[in-house]
Design a protein around this motif. Sequence first.
Motif, short mmCIF file in Angstrom:
data_model
loop_
_atom_site.label_atom_id
_atom_site.label_comp_id
_atom_site.label_asym_id
_atom_site.label_seq_id
_atom_site.Cartn_x
_atom_site.Cartn_y
_atom_site.Cartn_z
N LEU A 94 0.83 -1.21 0.00
CA LEU A 94 0.00 0.00 0.00
C LEU A 94 0.86 1.25 0.00
N ALA A 95 1.91 1.24 0.79
CA ALA A 95 2.79 2.40 0.85
C ALA A 95 3.40 2.69 -0.52
N TRP A 96 3.81 1.63 -1.21
CA TRP A 96 4.40 1.79 -2.55
C TRP A 96 3.35 2.29 -3.54
N CYS A 97 2.14 1.71 -3.51
CA CYS A 97 1.09 2.09 -4.45
C CYS A 97 0.65 3.54 -4.29
N HIS A 98 0.61 4.02 -3.04
CA HIS A 98 0.06 5.35 -2.77
C HIS A 98 1.13 6.39 -2.44
N GLY A 99 2.39 5.97 -2.40
CA GLY A 99 3.46 6.92 -2.11
C GLY A 99 3.40 7.50 -0.72
N ILE A 100 3.10 6.65 0.27
CA ILE A 100 2.98 7.13 1.64
C ILE A 100 3.91 6.34 2.56
N HIS B 238 -4.92 12.11 0.61
CA HIS B 238 -3.69 11.64 1.26
C HIS B 238 -2.66 12.76 1.41
N GLU B 239 -2.69 13.72 0.49
CA GLU B 239 -1.73 14.83 0.58
C GLU B 239 -1.97 15.68 1.83
N LEU B 240 -3.20 15.71 2.34
CA LEU B 240 -3.48 16.48 3.55
C LEU B 240 -2.92 15.79 4.79
N VAL B 241 -2.86 14.48 4.76
CA VAL B 241 -2.26 13.75 5.89
C VAL B 241 -0.80 14.12 6.01
N ASP B 242 -0.14 14.26 4.90
CA ASP B 242 1.29 14.59 4.91
C ASP B 242 1.54 16.07 5.16
N ALA B 243 0.61 16.92 4.72
CA ALA B 243 0.86 18.36 4.76
C ALA B 243 0.45 19.02 6.06
N THR B 244 -0.46 18.43 6.80
CA THR B 244 -0.95 19.06 8.01
C THR B 244 -0.24 18.50 9.23
N THR B 245 -0.56 19.05 10.38
CA THR B 245 0.18 18.70 11.60
C THR B 245 -0.65 17.79 12.49
N GLY B 246 -0.88 16.59 12.02
CA GLY B 246 -1.51 15.60 12.87
C GLY B 246 -3.00 15.70 13.01
N ASN B 247 -3.72 16.29 12.03
CA ASN B 247 -5.15 16.46 12.23
C ASN B 247 -6.02 16.04 11.04
N THR B 248 -5.50 15.18 10.16
CA THR B 248 -6.30 14.65 9.06
C THR B 248 -6.00 13.17 8.88
N SER C 201 2.52 4.93 8.58
CA SER C 201 1.33 5.78 8.75
C SER C 201 0.04 5.00 8.55
N ILE C 202 0.13 3.70 8.30
CA ILE C 202 -1.05 2.89 7.98
C ILE C 202 -1.50 2.09 9.20
N VAL C 203 -2.80 2.10 9.45
CA VAL C 203 -3.41 1.30 10.51
C VAL C 203 -4.52 0.48 9.87
N PHE C 204 -4.56 -0.82 10.17
CA PHE C 204 -5.53 -1.72 9.56
C PHE C 204 -6.70 -2.00 10.50
N GLY C 205 -7.82 -2.34 9.89
CA GLY C 205 -9.00 -2.72 10.67
C GLY C 205 -9.88 -3.66 9.88
N ALA C 206 -10.86 -4.25 10.54
CA ALA C 206 -11.80 -5.16 9.89
C ALA C 206 -12.87 -4.34 9.19
N GLY C 207 -12.50 -3.74 8.07
CA GLY C 207 -13.38 -2.83 7.36
C GLY C 207 -13.27 -1.42 7.90
#
Length: 344
Positions: A72-78, A208-218, A82-88
Amino acid sequence: MLMPVRPRPHLDCVEPYLPGDSARCGTARVVKLSSNESPLGPSPRAKKAFRSEAMALARYPDAGAQALRRALAWCHGIDPNSIVFGAGSESLITLIARTFAGPGDAIAFPRFSFAAYKIAAQVAGACPVPLPEPEPASDDSLVRMADELTEDVRILFVANPGNPTGQCFAAGAITRLRNALDPNVLLVLDGAYAEHANHSVAGYRPGHELVDATTGNTVVLRTFSKAYGLAGARIGWAHCPPVVAGALDRVRDIFPVCRASLAAAHAGLLDTAHLSRAVEHNARWQPWLRRALEDAGLGTTGNGVNFVLVDFGSPARARAAEQHLRRQGYIPRTLVEYGLADCL
């Protein structure tokens, strides 16, 4: 006298989620339309990978889902961390609510939203706050949601594209919304239909760009349930800033996803040809269905999604349409619990 065991009082108000109906219609051929599932199903590679795990079911899954995380990190460039998984997605919605809100706090969302947002707020002991629904194709009305928030709001859930309305906003409008929000409000962008919107809506991005650009709030939520055809495997993921990912990882289930589902998702992610077929199939037939319904005099919405919201003008006409469809072997989704009794 012994006192009966009681759940926490704030849980008394929680109404269980009503999933799309799966009841058979009494016809030989049944077409289930009530849960927005993929008509093409999962990738053949995903099915093969799922079956291949049968002999390893005695083994616990990889709690960190490292292979899928790296893919996922490779596909989305992240960042893979930063990834957390869940059951849906819905398990992540509840996890985020429990982690970042509680009694005395509020969780907001547009009025006509995925019912899991309200339930997650109630489970956390927070106050659910429905906001005025953004007007169709009005970026300004989306941004104005920030003005509706009170100081006790800790989380704002926004599905983009929306369910059940099918509204979709371009990346610029979402960025304006984020900039208008108090930095202490966690904006959670639910991208369950992102693969479809990426293909068919100009200017759309999941955020996804907002996750990287903001300070912990998206946070951006994604799922394998829709375009990847893996609804039964129950696997979703969240792209989070470090502080959010760290908190969620501390309180999530130890093994959030079973090993067969991890294998299927990994194989499905890499089968880009099957994903393309799924989104292209939807991009052809969903607009065709909308045009046919509108030619019949019905109002519809649905941009960048694999469903159509149909307005029949009254609850009675919607009920009659539902009953007619069921007699023909089609199971639609009723929306009375969403406050949309006129619609299917």
